[in-house]
Scaffold this active site. Structure first.
Site, short mmCIF file in Angstrom:
data_model
loop_
_atom_site.label_atom_id
_atom_site.label_comp_id
_atom_site.label_asym_id
_atom_site.label_seq_id
_atom_site.Cartn_x
_atom_site.Cartn_y
_atom_site.Cartn_z
N LYS A 45 24.57 32.85 46.73
CA LYS A 45 25.76 33.33 46.01
C LYS A 45 26.56 32.19 45.41
O LYS A 45 27.62 32.39 44.85
CB LYS A 45 26.64 34.15 46.97
CG LYS A 45 25.97 35.41 47.49
CD LYS A 45 26.99 36.38 48.06
CE LYS A 45 27.05 36.33 49.55
NZ LYS A 45 27.95 37.34 50.14
N LYS A 47 28.43 30.26 46.68
CA LYS A 47 29.80 30.25 47.22
C LYS A 47 29.90 29.15 48.27
O LYS A 47 29.07 29.07 49.18
CB LYS A 47 30.12 31.59 47.91
CG LYS A 47 30.41 32.76 46.98
CD LYS A 47 30.90 33.96 47.81
CE LYS A 47 31.28 35.14 46.94
NZ LYS A 47 31.82 36.26 47.75
N1 C2G Z 1 36.65 43.71 48.55
C1 C2G Z 1 37.56 44.71 48.19
N2 C2G Z 1 38.68 44.38 47.52
C2 C2G Z 1 38.94 43.08 47.19
C3 C2G Z 1 38.04 42.06 47.55
C4 C2G Z 1 36.89 42.40 48.25
O1 C2G Z 1 37.33 45.90 48.49
N3 C2G Z 1 40.09 42.80 46.50
C5 C2G Z 1 35.43 44.10 49.27
C6 C2G Z 1 34.16 43.78 48.49
O2 C2G Z 1 33.91 44.81 47.53
C7 C2G Z 1 33.12 43.74 49.60
C8 C2G Z 1 33.93 43.19 50.80
O3 C2G Z 1 35.32 43.37 50.47
O4 C2G Z 1 32.67 45.06 49.91
C9 C2G Z 1 33.66 41.74 51.06
O5 C2G Z 1 33.92 41.02 49.87
P1 C2G Z 1 33.18 39.59 49.66
O6 C2G Z 1 33.41 38.76 50.87
O7 C2G Z 1 33.53 39.08 48.30
O8 C2G Z 1 31.65 40.05 49.69
P2 C2G Z 1 30.51 39.71 48.63
O9 C2G Z 1 30.51 38.26 48.32
O10 C2G Z 1 30.60 40.71 47.55
O11 C2G Z 1 29.19 39.93 49.54
O12 C2G Z 1 24.84 41.61 50.44
C10 C2G Z 1 26.16 41.94 50.00
C11 C2G Z 1 27.02 40.70 49.86
O13 C2G Z 1 26.98 39.94 51.05
C12 C2G Z 1 28.46 41.10 49.54
#
Ligand code: C2G
Length: 130
Positions: A45, A47
């Site tokens: 990712k 990240k």
């Molecule tokens: N999320 C949310 N609202 C936000 C930020 C995040 O609802 N303002 C949700 C995202 O949609 C996700 C969860 O919180 O469902 C975790 O967000 P992230 O840590 O950014 O996850 P991500 O990098 O999208 O990883 O295999 C799937 C991936 O690991 C998802």
């Protein structure tokens, strides 16, 4: 007992994450969070997390909605996770809308609206005065 799973990085834990976890828990009695490892975040990712996997895991384990935290090490572990943990409902924020429908033969797949105006990226930008 209805079991729910969700996946994510959850770096710089914020109220958008909490809103997601609270709503995910409403789909069952037991919520598993598959937490992206540092290696997965960097390799898959691009990240670079502020908090390490262990620190992010500790934070998630302190949330009342979360019952178990397991590592997310690769994109394609979801099917085996759903089977291994007898998952009834898979939940993700709707930035992933449709991306995990391939799981729908195994469990309910739910995409929830993201919380607007908050993201880890936004927090970093504002802290850097950008
Ligand atoms: N999320 C949310 N609202 C936000 C930020 C995040 O609802 N303002 C949700 C995202 O949609 C996700 C969860 O919180 O469902 C975790 O967000 P992230 O840590 O950014 O996850 P991500 O990098 O999208 O990883 O295999 C799937 C991936 O690991 C998802």
């Amino acid at each position: 007992m209805r079991r729910v799973i969700t996946y994510g990085t959850f770096d710089l834990l914020h109220y958008g994450h909490i809103n997601l976890l609270r709503r995910a828990k409403q789909y069952g009695d037991y919520l598993i969070v598959a937490l992206s490892t540092d290696e997965f975040n960097w390799n898959e990712k691009q990240k670079k997390c502020y908090f390490s996997y262990e620190q992010r895991k500790q934070l998630l384990e302190s949330i009342r909605y979360v019952d178990l935290v397991i590592p997310e090490e690769c994109w394609d572990q979801k099917r085996s996770d759903v089977k291994e943990y007898h998952i009834d409902t898979f939940v993700m924020g709707n930035d992933w809308e449709g991306k995990f429908d391939f799981l729908s033969d195994l469990c309910e797949v739910v995409y929830l609206p993201r919380t607007p105006e908050i993201s880890t990226t936004q927090i970093k930008k504002e802290l850097h005065g950008e």
